[in-house]
Scaffold this motif. Structure first.
Motif, PDB file in Angstrom:
ATOM      1  N   LYS A  84     -57.604   7.880  47.044  1.00  0.00           N
ATOM      2  CA  LYS A  84     -56.365   6.892  47.953  1.00  0.00           C
ATOM      3  C   LYS A  84     -55.972   5.875  48.384  1.00  0.00           C
ATOM      4  O   LYS A  84     -55.860   5.014  48.206  1.00  0.00           O
ATOM      5  N   GLU A 156     -41.825   4.501  42.876  1.00  0.00           N
ATOM      6  CA  GLU A 156     -43.160   5.507  42.842  1.00  0.00           C
ATOM      7  C   GLU A 156     -43.262   5.220  44.553  1.00  0.00           C
ATOM      8  O   GLU A 156     -44.131   5.624  45.710  1.00  0.00           O
ATOM      9  N   LYS A 160     -43.450   6.108  48.685  1.00  0.00           N
ATOM     10  CA  LYS A 160     -44.241   6.253  49.886  1.00  0.00           C
ATOM     11  C   LYS A 160     -43.875   5.878  51.428  1.00  0.00           C
ATOM     12  O   LYS A 160     -44.807   5.870  52.015  1.00  0.00           O
TER      13      LYS A 160
END
Length: 219
Positions: A84, A156, A160
């Motif tokens: 991540k 994207e 998030k």
């Protein structure tokens, strides 16, 4: 069997390659994640990624290992899962910088070739078909317009919950293209025997099916 997918930043290589690998029961490797891991190490140790000699000096301290869990690639930096962490925008920008260095490429290309020699793999990156796997049975150059790639990245990041600016994202993508295509070592380019796929006006499903058709013809 080796399948090489190259193309510019934000073209959807990783997402598409992962889906194609699942459908064909191949192992997927995101080689760009390895360069991101080098950049992450530099940033975490207050090393300026733009100083080649400083980055090269710590390469022996960096151990990169990969594993796959439920079809997902996990990448480890000296034993710590950084899958991540390496996806941060700052890390991505600096990955393109460290990827220019010969010693970095030598270290990672060697690792990538070892992986591909032992299994059926789909690898994506900037120089897979031209340098890493020049003898790959299938080579694909996946691209899309800078504007389309910026919009995809914008959505994207929004998903998030990250604040972002579409205009700046597009500028960054164009700058990264320029950097990747004009670096001295292994510049981004379409291999002579690669099939060009422009996904600008295609859905993910359409791109996946297109690539599978190309691969099956070779198989």
């Amino acid at each position: 069997m080796n399948i090489a997918i190259d193309g510019p930043a934000g073209a959807g290589k990783s997402s598409i390659a992962k889906l194609v690998a699942q459908k064909l029961s191949f192992v997927y490797f995101d080689t760009g994640a390895m360069y991101r891991t080098i950049a992450l190490y530099a940033l975490e140790h207050q090393i300026n990624p733009a100083r080649e000699e400083d980055v090269v000096a710590v390469l022996d301290e960096i151990q990169i290992t990969l594993s796959h869990e439920d079809g997902e690639q996990e990448i480890f930096l000296n034993g710590t899962n950084v899958s991540k962490d390496i996806r941060r925008e700052e890390v991505g920008k600096n990955a393109s910088i460290v990827a220019k260095y010969a010693a970095v490429r030598q270290k990672l290309v060697s690792l990538q070739q070892e992986i591909a020699a032992d299994m059926d793999v789909i690898m994506d990156g900037r120089d897979i078909g031209t340098v890493v796997l020049p003898n790959a049975e299938v080579k694909i150059y996946l691209t899309a317009s800078a504007n389309v790639r910026a919009k995809r990245r914008f959505k994207e990041l929004q998903a998030k919950g990250e604040s972002c600016d579409l205009t700046q994202i597009e500028k960054d993508i164009i700058a990264r293209d320029e950097q990747d295509m004009n670096r001295e070592i292994s510049p981004l380019r379409q291999a002579e025997d690669a099939v060009l796929v422009d996904s600008s006006d295609m859905t993910i499903e359409e791109v996946v099916n297109c690539l599978i058709d190309i691969i099956k013809k070779k198989m």
